[in-house]
Write a protein that holds these residues in place. Structure first.
Motif, mmCIF file in Angstrom:
data_model
loop_
_atom_site.group_PDB
_atom_site.id
_atom_site.type_symbol
_atom_site.label_atom_id
_atom_site.label_comp_id
_atom_site.label_asym_id
_atom_site.label_seq_id
_atom_site.Cartn_x
_atom_site.Cartn_y
_atom_site.Cartn_z
ATOM 1 N N ARG A 95 0.837 -1.214 0.000
ATOM 2 C CA ARG A 95 0.000 0.000 0.000
ATOM 3 C C ARG A 95 0.866 1.255 0.000
ATOM 4 N NH1 ARG A 95 -3.226 -3.165 3.914
ATOM 5 N NH2 ARG A 95 -5.059 -3.861 2.770
ATOM 6 N N GLN A 96 1.948 1.228 0.782
ATOM 7 C CA GLN A 96 2.850 2.382 0.846
ATOM 8 C C GLN A 96 3.454 2.665 -0.530
ATOM 9 O OE1 GLN A 96 6.411 1.761 3.115
ATOM 10 N NE2 GLN A 96 6.812 3.938 3.318
ATOM 11 N N VAL A 97 3.899 1.629 -1.207
ATOM 12 C CA VAL A 97 4.496 1.800 -2.535
ATOM 13 C C VAL A 97 3.457 2.330 -3.523
ATOM 14 C CG1 VAL A 97 5.489 0.559 -4.497
ATOM 15 C CG2 VAL A 97 6.325 0.115 -2.186
ATOM 16 N N LEU A 98 2.243 1.812 -3.474
ATOM 17 C CA LEU A 98 1.203 2.285 -4.378
ATOM 18 C C LEU A 98 0.814 3.731 -4.079
ATOM 19 C CD1 LEU A 98 -1.032 -0.902 -4.610
ATOM 20 C CD2 LEU A 98 0.578 -0.025 -6.326
ATOM 21 N N GLU A 99 0.764 4.096 -2.809
ATOM 22 C CA GLU A 99 0.499 5.495 -2.461
ATOM 23 C C GLU A 99 1.628 6.389 -2.965
ATOM 24 O OE1 GLU A 99 -0.126 5.511 1.782
ATOM 25 O OE2 GLU A 99 -2.018 4.409 1.584
ATOM 26 N N ASN A 100 2.879 5.937 -2.815
ATOM 27 C CA ASN A 100 4.011 6.710 -3.329
ATOM 28 C C ASN A 100 3.919 6.864 -4.842
ATOM 29 O OD1 ASN A 100 5.022 6.981 -0.758
ATOM 30 N ND2 ASN A 100 6.577 5.405 -0.985
ATOM 31 N N ALA A 108 9.906 7.905 -9.150
ATOM 32 C CA ALA A 108 10.264 8.399 -7.823
ATOM 33 C C ALA A 108 9.876 7.412 -6.729
ATOM 34 C CB ALA A 108 9.604 9.751 -7.570
ATOM 35 N N ALA A 109 8.866 6.595 -6.968
ATOM 36 C CA ALA A 109 8.418 5.622 -5.973
ATOM 37 C C ALA A 109 9.277 4.354 -5.970
ATOM 38 C CB ALA A 109 6.961 5.249 -6.229
ATOM 39 N N TRP A 110 10.070 4.149 -7.011
ATOM 40 C CA TRP A 110 10.876 2.926 -7.150
ATOM 41 C C TRP A 110 11.999 2.926 -6.129
ATOM 42 C CZ3 TRP A 110 15.033 1.835 -11.334
ATOM 43 C CH2 TRP A 110 15.324 0.463 -11.400
ATOM 44 N N THR A 111 12.027 1.903 -5.290
ATOM 45 C CA THR A 111 13.074 1.749 -4.298
ATOM 46 C C THR A 111 13.633 0.337 -4.367
ATOM 47 O OG1 THR A 111 11.547 1.027 -2.565
ATOM 48 C CG2 THR A 111 11.955 3.401 -2.738
ATOM 49 N N GLY A 112 14.573 0.046 -3.539
ATOM 50 C CA GLY A 112 15.155 -1.285 -3.473
ATOM 51 C C GLY A 112 16.526 -1.331 -4.114
ATOM 52 N N PRO A 113 17.179 -2.464 -3.999
ATOM 53 C CA PRO A 113 18.573 -2.561 -4.450
ATOM 54 C C PRO A 113 18.767 -2.276 -5.936
ATOM 55 C CG PRO A 113 17.723 -4.728 -3.877
ATOM 56 C CD PRO A 113 16.702 -3.728 -3.439
ATOM 57 N N LEU A 114 17.876 -2.719 -6.760
ATOM 58 C CA LEU A 114 18.059 -2.513 -8.191
ATOM 59 C C LEU A 114 17.906 -1.042 -8.570
ATOM 60 C CD1 LEU A 114 18.858 -3.999 -10.690
ATOM 61 C CD2 LEU A 114 16.467 -4.508 -11.114
ATOM 62 N N SER A 115 17.033 -0.337 -7.871
ATOM 63 C CA SER A 115 16.880 1.098 -8.152
ATOM 64 C C SER A 115 18.178 1.848 -7.862
ATOM 65 C CB SER A 115 15.734 1.693 -7.335
ATOM 66 O OG SER A 115 16.077 1.785 -5.963
ATOM 67 N N ARG A 116 19.007 1.275 -6.988
ATOM 68 C CA ARG A 116 20.310 1.874 -6.648
ATOM 69 C C ARG A 116 21.450 1.258 -7.460
ATOM 70 N NH1 ARG A 116 17.902 0.523 -1.815
ATOM 71 N NH2 ARG A 116 19.339 -1.215 -1.484
ATOM 72 N N GLY A 117 21.118 0.273 -8.318
ATOM 73 C CA GLY A 117 22.162 -0.395 -9.094
ATOM 74 C C GLY A 117 22.999 -1.351 -8.263
ATOM 75 N N ASP A 118 22.452 -1.832 -7.148
ATOM 76 C CA ASP A 118 23.175 -2.746 -6.268
ATOM 77 C C ASP A 118 22.966 -4.190 -6.730
ATOM 78 O OD1 ASP A 118 24.403 -4.141 -4.235
ATOM 79 O OD2 ASP A 118 23.531 -2.923 -2.630
#
Length: 170
Positions: A95-100, A108-118
């Motif tokens: 829900r938090q991700v969908l609200e973001n 802008a809502a994309w988070t996590g290791p891949l969003s950082r290129g990790d």
């Protein structure tokens, strides 16, 4: 006419506020729009030849998300959480991700290791998933690639870097 609505068979869904895809000849579209509006819906005309893509989008947004939530729930159960605890935790996160996404947009809502290129963390996830049914790792990798394609500022470069990184690890 097709409402963008889940029909689980448990209860009659509320159609107010739902999008209704309408297609057909002019008279059919006119009648379908009237019906959709009378149900409190918002009619949207789609091309007849694109109806399958409309349905595929609905399936991706509903059925496939449900499958991913259940896979994630099963992973949390496998590390010791109770089902209810895992479900609550994941639904809160989702829900938090969908609200973001709604407030900030998908990039802008994309988070996590891949969003950082990790790539190290992504690879560790895939390695850990090898103990699960094969579909878990296959879906995770496919969804990571889809996320890069759709959400990365420079998808071609990131996919090339990831592929190169994977080859260097072998």
């Amino acid at each position: 006419m097709h409402p963008l609505q889940s029909f689980s068979g448990v209860a009659v869904p509320v159609l107010e506020g739902r999008v209704f895809a309408v297609e057909g000849d002019a008279q059919a579209v006119r009648v379908a729009r009237q019906i959709a509006r009378s149900l409190g819906g918002s009619p949207v005309r789609i091309a007849s030849g694109k109806k399958v893509l409309y349905h595929a989008a609905a399936t991706m947004s509903a059925s496939n998300v449900l499958a991913m939530e259940e896979a994630a729930t099963q992973l949390l159960i496998s590390v010791g959480m109770k089902r209810g605890q895992a479900t609550r935790a994941l639904l809160t996160l989702t829900r938090q991700v969908l609200e973001n996404m709604e407030q900030l947009g998908p990039r802008a809502a994309w988070t996590g290791p891949l969003s950082r290129g990790d790539f190290n963390v992504v690879e560790a996830h895939l390695e850990g998933l090898r103990e699960s049914p094969a579909e878990f790792a296959l879906a995770h990798e496919a969804l990571n690639r889809l996320a890069v394609r759709l959400l990365s500022q420079d998808a071609a470069t990131m996919l090339a870097d990831w592929t190169k990184w994977q080859q260097e690890q072998k």
